[in-house]
Design a protein around this motif. Structure first.
Motif, PDB file in Angstrom:
ATOM      1  N   ALA A 151       0.836  -1.207   0.000  1.00 57.89           N
ATOM      2  CA  ALA A 151       0.000   0.000   0.000  1.00 57.89           C
ATOM      3  C   ALA A 151       0.867   1.252   0.000  1.00 57.89           C
ATOM      4  O   ALA A 151       0.581   2.222  -0.712  1.00 57.89           O
ATOM      5  CB  ALA A 151      -0.948  -0.010   1.200  1.00 57.89           C
ATOM      6  N   ALA A 174       2.272   1.715  -3.464  1.00 56.48           N
ATOM      7  CA  ALA A 174       1.254   2.281  -4.346  1.00 56.48           C
ATOM      8  C   ALA A 174       1.059   3.766  -4.062  1.00 56.48           C
ATOM      9  O   ALA A 174       0.851   4.567  -4.981  1.00 56.48           O
ATOM     10  CB  ALA A 174      -0.065   1.523  -4.178  1.00 56.48           C
ATOM     11  N   GLY A 175       1.140   4.150  -2.776  1.00 60.74           N
ATOM     12  CA  GLY A 175       0.980   5.556  -2.409  1.00 60.74           C
ATOM     13  C   GLY A 175       2.108   6.432  -2.917  1.00 60.74           C
ATOM     14  O   GLY A 175       1.882   7.586  -3.305  1.00 60.74           O
ATOM     15  N   HIS A 202       0.192   9.022  -5.215  1.00 66.52           N
ATOM     16  CA  HIS A 202       0.096  10.339  -4.575  1.00 66.52           C
ATOM     17  C   HIS A 202       1.388  11.135  -4.720  1.00 66.52           C
ATOM     18  O   HIS A 202       1.363  12.292  -5.145  1.00 66.52           O
ATOM     19  CB  HIS A 202      -0.270  10.178  -3.097  1.00 66.52           C
ATOM     20  N   GLY A 243       0.505   2.784 -10.221  1.00 68.90           N
ATOM     21  CA  GLY A 243       0.111   2.739  -8.817  1.00 68.90           C
ATOM     22  C   GLY A 243      -1.261   2.123  -8.606  1.00 68.90           C
ATOM     23  O   GLY A 243      -1.464   1.331  -7.676  1.00 68.90           O
ATOM     24  N   THR A 244      -2.227   2.473  -9.458  1.00 67.08           N
ATOM     25  CA  THR A 244      -3.574   1.901  -9.306  1.00 67.08           C
ATOM     26  C   THR A 244      -3.572   0.409  -9.618  1.00 67.08           C
ATOM     27  O   THR A 244      -4.255  -0.377  -8.957  1.00 67.08           O
ATOM     28  CB  THR A 244      -4.574   2.629 -10.212  1.00 67.08           C
ATOM     29  N   GLN A 271      -1.989  -1.288  -6.630  1.00 67.34           N
ATOM     30  CA  GLN A 271      -2.962  -1.364  -5.544  1.00 67.34           C
ATOM     31  C   GLN A 271      -3.955  -2.490  -5.781  1.00 67.34           C
ATOM     32  O   GLN A 271      -4.302  -3.249  -4.875  1.00 67.34           O
ATOM     33  CB  GLN A 271      -3.685  -0.023  -5.410  1.00 67.34           C
ATOM     34  N   THR A 296      -5.439   3.044   2.816  1.00 75.67           N
ATOM     35  CA  THR A 296      -5.296   4.457   2.471  1.00 75.67           C
ATOM     36  C   THR A 296      -4.304   5.139   3.413  1.00 75.67           C
ATOM     37  O   THR A 296      -3.507   5.983   2.987  1.00 75.67           O
ATOM     38  CB  THR A 296      -6.664   5.164   2.537  1.00 75.67           C
ATOM     39  N   TRP A 325      -1.657   3.802   4.827  1.00 75.92           N
ATOM     40  CA  TRP A 325      -0.300   3.455   4.417  1.00 75.92           C
ATOM     41  C   TRP A 325       0.063   4.080   3.081  1.00 75.92           C
ATOM     42  O   TRP A 325       1.235   4.385   2.828  1.00 75.92           O
ATOM     43  CB  TRP A 325      -0.135   1.931   4.392  1.00 75.92           C
ATOM     44  N   GLN A 326      -0.927   4.286   2.213  1.00 75.65           N
ATOM     45  CA  GLN A 326      -0.653   5.011   0.970  1.00 75.65           C
ATOM     46  C   GLN A 326      -0.114   6.407   1.271  1.00 75.65           C
ATOM     47  O   GLN A 326       0.861   6.869   0.655  1.00 75.65           O
ATOM     48  CB  GLN A 326      -1.920   5.128   0.123  1.00 75.65           C
ATOM     49  N   TYR A 327      -0.726   7.083   2.227  1.00 70.37           N
ATOM     50  CA  TYR A 327      -0.283   8.448   2.541  1.00 70.37           C
ATOM     51  C   TYR A 327       1.041   8.464   3.291  1.00 70.37           C
ATOM     52  O   TYR A 327       1.790   9.450   3.198  1.00 70.37           O
ATOM     53  CB  TYR A 327      -1.369   9.186   3.319  1.00 70.37           C
ATOM     54  N   MET A 360     -10.378   3.914  -3.914  1.00 70.82           N
ATOM     55  CA  MET A 360      -9.921   2.625  -3.400  1.00 70.82           C
ATOM     56  C   MET A 360     -11.044   1.596  -3.425  1.00 70.82           C
ATOM     57  O   MET A 360     -10.820   0.420  -3.760  1.00 70.82           O
ATOM     58  CB  MET A 360      -9.405   2.813  -1.977  1.00 70.82           C
TER      59      MET A 360
END
Length: 307
Positions: A78, A81-82, A86, A177-178, A181, A194, A196-198, A243
């Protein structure tokens, strides 16, 4: 006879039908928020603070509601992917616009994202993309071009090899990334994923800001409003919806929704800033909507004969 009682299983499919439209509207407001923020802060520092606030809010929510966390492997996926979805994506686009690339031109390049995602989903996820889906994706991109073309104006000195490269890298990062994920980190708790993505996005933006920026910021009402809006509405609301759609849908279909974002942004800018919206652009919106319809249409199913 009493009316049948509707269960959660009956209600949830109906609620899911509103997710795509809600996501498009919320995601489109992100460009409006960026318009307010970018004159007052450097892009990497602004995004780093935005992502830190987002994962702090999500972390508090997880503790308050006792949400189940992710395994170490899921958390790492995650976060990876973040970094792409992001950090690299938004960081590249914000940096290019901050360096003078016209927002309309950047949006035009970003419009390639659904096509790139469809190709990656076919290669990496084994999703079957039918001819009508490819036609829909192509029509959606054509509609985006029509909507944005009148807004490009004079390209100016902001169109450089560096700004173009940053935007192109951003598009590929969002697509990859998507897909990442979907493949590696979509089976766990959405709030935890979400979060961990941030963590991943905040880490790379903090490093980029410390290494490449001066730390200049002017705190005023516009910057505070933009930060609050982008954290709560975009980073929490819109990304959570994204997500959920990634978990439940095919990537090529989810990605096609991004074709509607420029049209929604144009309508919002028309309403808030009195920007022009002509018949050609409205026609482009219709074409983009048709393209998304073709790309996301479900195949017809045969009804079973009742006994």
């Amino acid at each position: 006879m009493n009316a049948p009682i509707r269960t959660d299983a009956d209600i949830m499919p109906n609620l899911k039908t509103f997710l795509p439209g809600t996501f498009v509207i919320l995601w489109a407001t992100g460009f409006i928020g960026a318009r307010y923020a970018m004159p007052w802060a450097e892009p990497f520092a602004f995004l780093a603070v935005r992502f830190i606030l987002a994962f702090v809010i999500l972390g508090v929510a997880m503790l308050a509601f006792g949400s189940r966390g992710l395994s170490r492997t899921e958390a790492m996926h995650a976060a990876g992917a973040g970094v792409l979805m992001h950090g690299v994506y938004l960081g590249g686009v914000f940096w290019a616009i901050h360096r003078g690339l016209p927002a309309g031109f950047a949006a035009l390049i970003v419009g390639l994202q659904p096509l790139i995602t469809a190709v990656l989903a076919g290669k990496l996820l084994g999703e079957k993309i039918l001819p009508r889906h490819w036609i829909g994706l192509a029509a959606g991109f054509a509609g985006v071009v029509i909507v944005l073309w009148p807004r490009l104006g004079a390209l100016g000195s902001g169109v450089t090899t560096a700004t173009l490269a940053a935007t192109i890298v951003s598009v590929f990062a969002m697509s990859l990334g998507t897909v990442w994920q979907k493949r590696f980190a979509s089976g766990g708790n959405l709030v935890a994923a979400t979060f961990w993505q941030y963590v991943g996005g905040a880490t790379i933006m903090t490093l980029a800001s410390l290494g490449l920026e001066t730390g200049t910021v002017i705190i005023n009402g516009e910057l505070i409003f933009a930060m609050a809006w982008l954290v709560l509405v975009l980073s929490i609301g819109a990304v959570y919806l994204l997500m959920a759609m990634i978990r439940d849908g095919e990537m090529s279909k989810v990605a096609s929704l991004f074709y509607l974002v420029p049209a929604a942004t144009a309508v919002i800018a028309w309403a808030l800033f009195s920007e022009t919206l002509n018949l050609v652009q409205i026609g482009g919106m219709a074409i983009a909507t048709l393209g998304v319809g073709l790309a996301t249409a479900q195949p017809p199913t045969r009804a079973r004969a009742s006994r």
